[in-house]
Design a protein around this motif. Structure first.
Motif, short mmCIF file in Angstrom:
data_model
loop_
_atom_site.label_atom_id
_atom_site.label_comp_id
_atom_site.label_asym_id
_atom_site.label_seq_id
_atom_site.Cartn_x
_atom_site.Cartn_y
_atom_site.Cartn_z
N VAL A 9 -1.43 3.77 7.34
CA VAL A 9 -1.38 4.28 5.97
C VAL A 9 -1.65 3.13 4.99
O VAL A 9 -2.36 3.31 3.99
CB VAL A 9 -0.03 4.97 5.69
N HIS A 10 -1.12 1.97 5.27
CA HIS A 10 -1.36 0.81 4.40
C HIS A 10 -2.85 0.46 4.38
O HIS A 10 -3.42 0.20 3.32
CB HIS A 10 -0.53 -0.38 4.87
N THR A 13 -4.61 2.97 2.29
CA THR A 13 -4.30 2.71 0.89
C THR A 13 -5.14 1.56 0.35
O THR A 13 -5.68 1.64 -0.75
CB THR A 13 -2.79 2.41 0.71
N LEU A 16 -8.64 2.84 -0.34
CA LEU A 16 -8.73 3.60 -1.58
C LEU A 16 -8.62 2.70 -2.80
O LEU A 16 -9.35 2.88 -3.79
CB LEU A 16 -7.64 4.68 -1.61
N MET A 17 -7.73 1.72 -2.75
CA MET A 17 -7.60 0.80 -3.88
C MET A 17 -8.87 -0.03 -4.06
O MET A 17 -9.28 -0.33 -5.17
CB MET A 17 -6.38 -0.11 -3.71
N GLU A 44 -6.16 12.72 -3.15
CA GLU A 44 -5.99 11.81 -2.02
C GLU A 44 -5.33 10.51 -2.45
O GLU A 44 -4.41 10.01 -1.78
CB GLU A 44 -7.34 11.53 -1.36
N VAL A 45 -5.78 9.94 -3.56
CA VAL A 45 -5.19 8.69 -4.03
C VAL A 45 -3.73 8.90 -4.39
O VAL A 45 -2.87 8.08 -4.04
CB VAL A 45 -5.99 8.12 -5.22
N PHE A 48 -1.49 8.85 -1.32
CA PHE A 48 -1.23 7.51 -0.79
C PHE A 48 -0.36 6.69 -1.73
O PHE A 48 0.44 5.87 -1.29
CB PHE A 48 -2.54 6.80 -0.45
N CYS A 49 -0.50 6.92 -3.04
CA CYS A 49 0.39 6.23 -3.98
C CYS A 49 1.84 6.64 -3.76
O CYS A 49 2.74 5.81 -3.78
CB CYS A 49 -0.02 6.53 -5.42
N GLY A 52 3.51 5.15 -0.86
CA GLY A 52 3.80 3.74 -1.11
C GLY A 52 5.28 3.44 -1.15
O GLY A 52 5.72 2.35 -0.75
N LEU A 69 1.07 1.02 -7.71
CA LEU A 69 0.77 2.33 -7.14
C LEU A 69 1.37 3.44 -8.00
O LEU A 69 0.73 4.48 -8.23
CB LEU A 69 1.29 2.44 -5.71
N ASP A 73 -0.67 6.38 -9.87
CA ASP A 73 -0.29 7.77 -9.66
C ASP A 73 -0.07 8.47 -11.00
O ASP A 73 -0.55 9.59 -11.23
CB ASP A 73 0.97 7.83 -8.80
#
Length: 131
Positions: A9-10, A13, A16-17, A44-45, A48-49, A52, A69, A73
């Protein structure tokens, strides 16, 4: 979430970042090759935020980077409430809020990996055009 799940997941993330932090011309070129809707990208973003928080609890994301994050968000939530229809390439040009998101994503990457200039992620979905 186990440690392997947290690392996966990291990594997603960070991808995406990286996309959000990219130079506008690179983002436009990337999005022009794909049919990415603004709504789908925001959803999606934001997912993941929100994950976090758990990553921070596991020590994968530092607390100060969690704040970035949370800021992203919040900003994306405001954008989604206003209007998130259409392709991201059009939204990038029309909505100056993407510039604010870009700056916060850069801060996140600087705090996480020490730099924000990274190659934009390769898509896993279908490409548009003749390929």
């Amino acid at each position: 979430m186990n440690d392997l799940g947290a690392e996966h997941v990291h990594t997603l993330t960070l991808r995406l970042m990286t996309l959000l932090a990219g130079e506008p011309r690179d983002q436009l070129a990337w999005s022009a090759e794909r049919e990415v809707s603004t709504e789908d990208l925001i959803e999606e973003v934001q997912l993941f935020c929100r994950v976090g928080q758990e990553l921070a609890e596991r020590g994968v994301v530092e607390p100060e980077n969690l704040l970035h994050l949370e800021d992203i968000d919040r900003r994306l939530g405001e954008m989604a409430a206003a209007d998130s229809t259409g392709l991201w390439s059009g939204s990038l040009v029309a909505d100056p809020a993407w510039g604010e998101v870009r700056l916060v994503a850069r801060k996140f990457l600087l705090g996480t990996v020490g730099e924000w200039r990274r190659p934009l992620p390769r898509p896993s979905g279908p490409r548009t055009g003749g390929s």
